[in-house]
Scaffold this motif. Structure first.
Motif, PDB file in Angstrom:
ATOM      1  N   PHE A 163       0.845  -1.195   0.000  1.00 23.57           N
ATOM      2  CA  PHE A 163       0.000   0.000   0.000  1.00 23.57           C
ATOM      3  C   PHE A 163       0.879   1.244   0.000  1.00 23.57           C
ATOM      4  CE2 PHE A 163      -2.618  -3.171   2.410  1.00 23.57           C
ATOM      5  CZ  PHE A 163      -3.511  -3.412   1.380  1.00 23.57           C
ATOM      6  N   GLN A 164       0.817   1.964  -1.087  1.00 20.94           N
ATOM      7  CA  GLN A 164       1.539   3.228  -1.241  1.00 20.94           C
ATOM      8  C   GLN A 164       0.483   4.280  -1.576  1.00 20.94           C
ATOM      9  OE1 GLN A 164       4.984   2.995  -3.829  1.00 20.94           O
ATOM     10  NE2 GLN A 164       4.834   5.177  -4.314  1.00 20.94           N
ATOM     11  N   TYR A 165      -0.242   4.662  -0.561  1.00 21.02           N
ATOM     12  CA  TYR A 165      -1.442   5.478  -0.762  1.00 21.02           C
ATOM     13  C   TYR A 165      -1.654   6.378   0.453  1.00 21.02           C
ATOM     14  CZ  TYR A 165      -6.471   6.527  -0.930  1.00 21.02           C
ATOM     15  OH  TYR A 165      -7.689   7.164  -0.919  1.00 21.02           O
ATOM     16  N   GLU A 166      -1.950   7.641   0.207  1.00 23.03           N
ATOM     17  CA  GLU A 166      -2.242   8.583   1.282  1.00 23.03           C
ATOM     18  C   GLU A 166      -3.743   8.787   1.387  1.00 23.03           C
ATOM     19  OE1 GLU A 166      -0.171  12.230   0.811  1.00 23.03           O
ATOM     20  OE2 GLU A 166       1.833  11.322   0.890  1.00 23.03           O
ATOM     21  N   GLU A 167      -4.257   8.678   2.614  1.00 26.45           N
ATOM     22  CA  GLU A 167      -5.688   8.861   2.814  1.00 26.45           C
ATOM     23  C   GLU A 167      -6.126  10.240   2.345  1.00 26.45           C
ATOM     24  OE1 GLU A 167      -7.654   6.517   3.581  1.00 26.45           O
ATOM     25  OE2 GLU A 167      -6.145   5.039   4.163  1.00 26.45           O
ATOM     26  N   ILE A 169      -7.066  10.817  -0.930  1.00 27.38           N
ATOM     27  CA  ILE A 169      -7.079  10.860  -2.392  1.00 27.38           C
ATOM     28  C   ILE A 169      -8.460  10.467  -2.900  1.00 27.38           C
ATOM     29  CG2 ILE A 169      -6.106   9.862  -4.489  1.00 27.38           C
ATOM     30  CD1 ILE A 169      -3.480   9.524  -3.001  1.00 27.38           C
ATOM     31  N   LEU A 202      -2.188  -1.264  -3.728  1.00 28.08           N
ATOM     32  CA  LEU A 202      -2.868   0.010  -3.974  1.00 28.08           C
ATOM     33  C   LEU A 202      -1.795   1.084  -3.979  1.00 28.08           C
ATOM     34  CD1 LEU A 202      -5.581   1.545  -4.306  1.00 28.08           C
ATOM     35  CD2 LEU A 202      -5.561   1.874  -1.826  1.00 28.08           C
ATOM     36  N   ALA A 204      -0.503   4.963  -5.333  1.00 30.03           N
ATOM     37  CA  ALA A 204      -0.806   6.292  -5.869  1.00 30.03           C
ATOM     38  C   ALA A 204       0.487   6.931  -6.350  1.00 30.03           C
ATOM     39  CB  ALA A 204      -1.470   7.159  -4.803  1.00 30.03           C
ATOM     40  N   VAL A 209      -4.024   6.523  -9.513  1.00 27.62           N
ATOM     41  CA  VAL A 209      -4.120   5.514  -8.457  1.00 27.62           C
ATOM     42  C   VAL A 209      -4.409   4.179  -9.125  1.00 27.62           C
ATOM     43  CG1 VAL A 209      -5.282   4.758  -6.358  1.00 27.62           C
ATOM     44  CG2 VAL A 209      -4.986   7.200  -6.791  1.00 27.62           C
TER      45      VAL A 209
END
Length: 266
Positions: A163-167, A169, A202, A204, A209
């Protein structure tokens, strides 16, 4: 210098020709702008119609997904709660019988307590499926991590995740659709694929994304899979349409399944 009547006629003719040419050029320019504007308006109308058609498709997909969820919830309520509450009601009626013995009353009371506990557990499960607490409280990634942990606890599948995702987005509604897509894919793997491993990513990057899901199960012919209601592929495509995202589903017998969902973000 004196002009003869012939010279004057020639000058007037030249002037008339010049004026005519100017008029023709003016008319040509006016017609050029008119037809250019008309073409621009036509293009804009076609673009607007395409946007309206796309919005209608997304709306239709949303309605279909919502209807499918309503049917599933209604089925769960009927199977897991209504039938058990009928048992509770029947046993409660037996308890009102004046001829019932203490032993029978104790047995019926135990049965009611057991069924009630099952109903409560089913209610919690249905509520959890409607809106996972982890998603509501902490966001998309914690909810997906919790889902991965739950799958691994079953002991039949090994799950790898990235998971490379910032809340933030995705909005909460979009995040719920992404979670439901992963949840549906996991359910498909558990029910049909006979897989040993699942990988979920996941990521971004810049304005994109990407959600990637893959299992090493038995796979299926894609055209046949789309006709099977249990696989829920249409629901996944509907959610992708609601997200205004593209989705690619790749599978073949003996080669597992891979799904890639891509969404452009601002």
């Amino acid at each position: 210098m004196q002009y003869t009547p012939t010279d004057e006629i020639q000058i007037i003719s030249i002037l008339l020709i010049g004026i005519s040419l100017l008029v023709l050029m003016g008319i040509a320019i006016i017609l050029f702008f008119y037809f250019s504007r008309k073409k621009i308006i036509k293009t804009e109308l076609e673009k607007a119609n395409l946007q309206i058609a796309h919005q209608q498709e997304v709306l239709q997909a949303s309605l279909q997904t919502q209807e499918a969820e309503r049917k599933r919830i209604a089925q769960d309520l009927h199977d897991d709660i209504s039938s058990k509450l009928n048992i509770v009601s029947l046993n409660a009626n037996f308890l009102t019988d004046q001829n019932i013995t203490p032993q029978e009353a104790i047995k019926l009371g135990g049965s009611i307590a057991k069924v009630t506990a099952t109903v409560l557990e089913s209610s919690r499960r249905i509520a959890h499926e409607l809106l996972p607490p982890a998603l509501e409280k902490f966001g998309l990634v914690p909810a997906l991590e919790e889902l991965c942990d739950q799958v691994e606890e079953c002991g039949t599948l090994q799950v790898t995740s990235r998971f490379q995702y910032e809340e933030g987005i995705f909005s909460k509604e979009e995040g719920l659709h992404v979670f439901r897509i992963v949840q549906e894919l996991v359910n498909n793997t558990l029910k049909y694929a006979k897989a040993k491993t699942i990988s979920i990513a996941l990521v971004a990057e810049k304005n994109t994304v990407t959600l990637q899901y893959k299992d090493n199960g038995k796979g299926f012919a894609l055209e046949d899979g789309k006709k099977v209601k249990g696989l829920g592929l249409s629901g996944i495509e509907n959610r992708a349409a609601i997200l205004n995202a593209t989705v690619e589903i790749v599978s073949a017998p003996g080669e597992g399944m891979q799904v890639v969902l891509t969404k452009q973000t601002n």
